[in-house]
Design a protein around this motif. Structure first.
Motif, PDB file in Angstrom:
ATOM      1  N   ARG A 146     -95.204 -61.328  -7.584  1.00  0.00           N
ATOM      2  CA  ARG A 146     -96.632 -61.645  -7.557  1.00  0.00           C
ATOM      3  C   ARG A 146     -97.146 -62.542  -8.673  1.00  0.00           C
ATOM      4  N   GLN A 200     -88.229 -50.062 -10.127  1.00  0.00           N
ATOM      5  CA  GLN A 200     -88.387 -50.583  -8.763  1.00  0.00           C
ATOM      6  C   GLN A 200     -87.415 -51.742  -8.551  1.00  0.00           C
ATOM      7  N   SER A 221     -96.838 -54.760 -11.173  1.00  0.00           N
ATOM      8  CA  SER A 221     -98.232 -54.947 -10.770  1.00  0.00           C
ATOM      9  C   SER A 221     -98.830 -53.634 -10.275  1.00  0.00           C
TER      10      SER A 221
END
Ligand code: NAD
Length: 240
Positions: free
Chosen positions: A35, A102, A190
């Motif tokens: 992102r 992640q 994010s």
């Protein structure tokens, strides 16, 4: 860089740190995140990355999935940066008990971390969809196009695609570590991908630290926010 002294002091006092990170932890190793302005979502493809790395797309169009995956998600030359190295050192010193990530790149283990909860799997494990035979990353990168097992089955990376669920065992372990942490450091994420992003709510302490380049939805809940590149922040921590 504001907050660095406070962070250093808290790290010195802690013996049960949990780190929870995302793609931003590996951008300084040369792996793009999703992102940021130069991240994967802002590059041009026939389909948005979220579509390509979904289960239904993988099943309908494995050729295109693998073209994108091998070109844009696997970076075989990437090396751990200061953030990975410092986290491994803290574990070795008995300060940190787990890394929850992640990321799928395996860089925490490459730096020496042992207790790593890979919520979204790993590019380093690949299994035949038919006979479950294991293949390494090198094995599948050496095969042209869609990698196939000797039995003829398609080999699937052990990464969690959109539309797929997380491994409940790994998730529960991550929840338990976070629940018992004396300090939770969240970095390079994010915090918009669920259910992973919801993990922060399990933390019960008063040392919630965010280290990120940009604002996150939990900055207002945090006890300390350090704004900057995580590799640089962690290098500076070591200098003092
Ligand atoms: P994201 O792309 O949504 O967000 C990355 C965040 O990190 C942003 O807030 C950005 O400002 C910040 N950031 C970027 N570089 C940074 C740096 N050097 N220091 C500090 N902050 C930095 O990433 P996400 O939240 O992890 O979610 C994306 C999903 O994509 C994850 O589920 C992950 O599995 C996957 N992914 C993994 C990798 C990898 O394994 N390296 C790479 C890309 C995407």
């Amino acid at each position: 860089m504001g907050g660095l002294e406070q962070l250093r002091e808290w790290v010195e006092e802690s013996s049960n740190i949990v780190f929870f990170g995302g793609a931003g932890v590996s951008t300084e190793s040369g792996i793009p995140d999703f992102r940021s302005v130069d991240g994967l979502y802002n590059q041009q493809y026939d389909y948005p990355p979220e579509t390509i790395i979904s289960r239904s797309f993988y099943e309908k169009n494995p050729e295109e999935f693998y073209r994108f995956y091998k070109e844009r998600m696997v970076f075989t030359g990437a090396k751990p940066n200061a953030a990975h190295v410092v986290l491994a050192k803290w574990e070795e010193e008995g300060k940190l008990c787990a890394v929850v990530t992640q990321n799928i790149d395996g860089l925490h283990q490459a730096a020496g971390s042992r207790e790593v909860m890979e919520l979204h799997g790993s590019i380093h494990r690949n299994y035949c969809s038919r006979c479950r035979r294991f293949y390494s990353l090198e094995d599948i990168m050496a095969m042209d196009g869609v990698p196939r097992c000797e039995c003829g089955g398609i080999i699937k990376p052990d990464v969690v695609l959109y539309e797929e669920g997380l491994d409940q065992g790994i998730l529960q372990k991550a929840v338990s570590y976070i629940r018992h942490a004396d300090m939770l450091i969240i970095g390079g994420t994010s915090l918009v991908v669920y259910p992973a992003a919801g993990l922060v709510n399990y933390y019960q302490g008063h040392r919630l630290v965010i280290v990120n380049k940009t604002v996150t939805p939990v900055d207002n809940q945090a006890d300390l926010v350090v704004t900057g590149k995580i590799g640089e922040v962690f290098s500076k921590l070591m200098e003092g």
